[in-house]
Enzyme design. Sequence first.
Site, PDB file in Angstrom:
ATOM      1  N   LYS A 261       0.811  -1.210   0.000  1.00 20.22           N
ATOM      2  CA  LYS A 261       0.000   0.000   0.000  1.00 20.22           C
ATOM      3  C   LYS A 261       0.856   1.278   0.000  1.00 20.22           C
ATOM      4  O   LYS A 261       2.073   1.210   0.145  1.00 20.22           O
ATOM      5  CB  LYS A 261      -0.945  -0.016   1.216  1.00 20.22           C
ATOM      6  CG  LYS A 261      -1.979  -1.165   1.177  1.00 20.22           C
ATOM      7  CD  LYS A 261      -2.905  -1.083  -0.025  1.00 20.22           C
ATOM      8  CE  LYS A 261      -4.254  -1.750   0.165  1.00 20.22           C
ATOM      9  NZ  LYS A 261      -4.286  -3.219   0.020  1.00 20.22           N
TER      10      LYS A 261
HETATM   11  C1  LIG Z   1      -5.533  -4.028   0.837  1.00 19.35           C
HETATM   12  C2  LIG Z   1      -7.001  -3.908   0.916  1.00 19.35           C
HETATM   13  C3  LIG Z   1      -7.751  -4.341   2.025  1.00 19.35           C
HETATM   14  C4  LIG Z   1      -7.203  -5.153   3.164  1.00 19.35           C
HETATM   15  O1  LIG Z   1      -5.994  -4.884   3.605  1.00 19.35           O
HETATM   16  P1  LIG Z   1      -4.982  -5.930   4.312  1.00 19.35           P
HETATM   17  O2  LIG Z   1      -4.186  -4.958   5.105  1.00 19.35           O
HETATM   18  O3  LIG Z   1      -4.188  -6.572   3.226  1.00 19.35           O
HETATM   19  O4  LIG Z   1      -5.759  -6.852   5.148  1.00 19.35           O
HETATM   20  C5  LIG Z   1      -9.104  -4.077   2.056  1.00 19.35           C
HETATM   21  N1  LIG Z   1      -9.727  -3.457   1.054  1.00 19.35           N
HETATM   22  C6  LIG Z   1      -9.051  -3.047  -0.042  1.00 19.35           C
HETATM   23  C7  LIG Z   1      -9.798  -2.340  -1.122  1.00 19.35           C
HETATM   24  C8  LIG Z   1      -7.681  -3.274  -0.159  1.00 19.35           C
HETATM   25  O5  LIG Z   1      -7.044  -2.904  -1.261  1.00 19.35           O
END
Ligand SMILES: *Cc1c(COP(=O)(O)O)cnc(C)c1O
Length: 395
Positions: free
Chosen positions: A186
């Site tokens: 992210k």
């Molecule tokens: C990455 C993501 C999540 C969840 O994140 P994690 O930290 O990997 O559990 C939820 N919703 C969206 C749209 C994402 O891109």
Amino acid sequence: MPGYEIFGDEEKKEVSDVLETGVLFRYGFEKARNGHFKALEFEKTLCSITGSRYGHLCSSGTAALSTALAACGIGAGDEVIIPPFTFVATFEAVLTAGAIPVFCDIDETLCLNPDRIEAVITPRTKAVVPVHMCGSMARIDEIKDVCKKNGLILLEDTCQSLGATYQGKALGTFGLAGCFSFDSVKTVTCGEGGGIITDDKAVYEKADQFADHGHDHLGGPDRGADGHPIVGANFRISELNAAVGLAQLRKLDQILKIQRENKHALKDAMAALPEVSFRYIPDANGDSATFLSFSLPTEERARQVAKALAANGAGSAYWYDNNWHYFKKWHHLKEMKRAATLPFELCSNLPDYKTLALEESDAIMKLTISMQIMLSWTKQDIENRISAIIKSFKG
Ligand SMILES: *Cc1c(COP(=O)(O)O)cnc(C)c1O
């Protein structure tokens, strides 16, 4: 998008602060921790960036969604309206809550279409969870209006859009709560981590309790003396993860600046391509610019261009065929393959995901290509990429 591209001495310094004290736990150990509260500091920084009153850090974005759903009072048997273009975590969190995911079509924002929400509302509907996909926003003000009109809770999945705003207001602050992910790919990463923001004191307190076994964190230095107002779970983050994220979060402005410059360079170069229509962005100034998304006139042409881009070294995402981000390939959900009976299976009249047709979303996704914007690109990389893109369109 990825903050991991710019790890430096700042991240090392924050992590070694924690290692030097030996306190990896975010609560307690007041003497030993030598004044370091990385999770707490992260939360304060997240609040100041987003302009929210309260923030709580969790072990993942998925955990943040689960915690936020619980804290907002969404649970067993409630229907939650979500888009079919998102990461699987959105529906997973709804299922974990014992709630029922109800899919609603997207529009040219690549996010939930506010004009289609009312058609899927039933007496069981409790909440709407729009997902601000690929760094940019849904028509969030209109979604908020629909929620208000129908008495529904608005909870934003802002996991992919940290730093993005709509008319100057941070995404994640339009509803009762907003969720972020700080996983390894992210915009800002903790390695693993997630966050919840809210202006509602009661929601914050429930989130803070739920994510830590129900602890009310009012017992002072003796954790055993804490009360437990609600039953919770363990979605805590460690200080090590929070430390990495804290250094990253302080770089957010720099990250956004680079992303926006790099995206503009590609977008300007592609503006001359007659076949390209760029994704509709309700407020272009608020785009966090993690991706450049566009559509082609036909599915055949979109597939051709995606293939040519890959062959020419400018790989892209053709989400329609993606295993993780679009409903079409969520066979595990459609065929209800699960490790054990899911709580929502005890409800009657469940949606049949296997036969569910989402024609408007399909029509949009078939034509859509996204290119991830990287922080590490040099001027030369960008020039090469532009040449590769132009070449891909000629073929
Ligand atoms: C990455 C993501 C999540 C969840 O994140 P994690 O930290 O990997 O559990 C939820 N919703 C969206 C749209 C994402 O891109």
